[in-house]
Structures are given as C-alpha cells and as structure tokens.
Design a protein around this motif. Structure first.
Motif, PDB file in Angstrom:
ATOM      1  N   LYS A  36       3.617   6.039  -5.455  1.00  0.00           N
ATOM      2  CA  LYS A  36       3.937   6.312  -6.174  1.00  0.00           C
ATOM      3  C   LYS A  36       2.944   7.288  -7.241  1.00  0.00           C
ATOM      4  O   LYS A  36       2.866   7.764  -8.166  1.00  0.00           O
ATOM      5  CB  LYS A  36       3.174   4.813  -7.891  1.00  0.00           C
TER       6      LYS A  36
ATOM      7  N   TYR B  33       1.954   1.785  -3.467  1.00  0.00           N
ATOM      8  CA  TYR B  33       1.208   2.401  -4.155  1.00  0.00           C
ATOM      9  C   TYR B  33       0.763   3.848  -3.674  1.00  0.00           C
ATOM     10  O   TYR B  33       0.674   4.724  -5.009  1.00  0.00           O
ATOM     11  CB  TYR B  33      -0.070   1.767  -3.952  1.00  0.00           C
TER      12      TYR B  33
ATOM     13  N   THR C 298       0.990  -1.385   0.357  1.00  0.00           N
ATOM     14  CA  THR C 298       0.096   0.141  -0.150  1.00  0.00           C
ATOM     15  C   THR C 298       0.943   1.381   0.278  1.00  0.00           C
ATOM     16  O   THR C 298       0.601   2.203  -0.299  1.00  0.00           O
ATOM     17  CB  THR C 298      -0.855   0.241   0.818  1.00  0.00           C
TER      18      THR C 298
END
Length: 90
Positions: free
Chosen positions: A58, A55, A52
């Motif tokens: 990003k 992510y 997580t």
C-alpha cells in the motif's frame, strides 16, 4: 525469525530481500505463503510477515501515485510557462 530454516534465510543475513517494487513485494508474499504451506515458515510468523508486506504494498502504491501526480504537476507548469512565453512572443 533467526530460527527459520536455512532455505528461508535471505542472502545477506538480516537485511532481507530488496523490496523496491510492488512486484518485489508480491513475490516475497508468495515466497512466505509457499513457506507456510510447506511448513518451513511458522503460520504465526508468516501471518505477521504477510501483513507487513501488505502494508508495504500500500505504501509503495501510494508513493508511485504521488510520484505520478508530481510529474503531471511539473508537466502542467511547463506547459503553462510555454503558453505564457508563446503568448508574449505574439
């Protein structure tokens, strides 16, 4: 993760850490990793948290890039407008 030991709990309860920058996210990933290495964070929980956080990294990077592009676009529009004004003045 309510069963995590107290040393893993974040101040403020379930709200968790403030992850506003890529550096914040990287520090939290390192914290989770250290928790996994010492056994304070179960491996399965740590893997999920780390994924997580990757992510989030990003998404944060893309948001920063978009912000930079928008700033460049605004500057280009300002320069074009200034060039137009300068051209009309002559």
């Amino acid at each position: 993760m309510s069963d995590a030991p107290d040393e893993y709990q974040h101040p403020g309860g379930d709200s968790g850490p403030r992850l506003k920058t890529v550096g914040d996210i990287q520090r939290e990933m390192a914290r989770v990793y250290r928790g996994m290495r010492t056994g304070r964070v179960p491996i399965a929980d740590g893997n999920g948290l780390t994924q997580t956080l990757q992510y989030l990294t990003k998404v944060t990077q893309v948001a920063l890039e978009l912000e930079a592009l928008e700033k460049l676009d605004r500057l280009e529009k300002q320069r074009a407008e200034q060039a137009r004004v300068d051209h009309q003045a002559h």
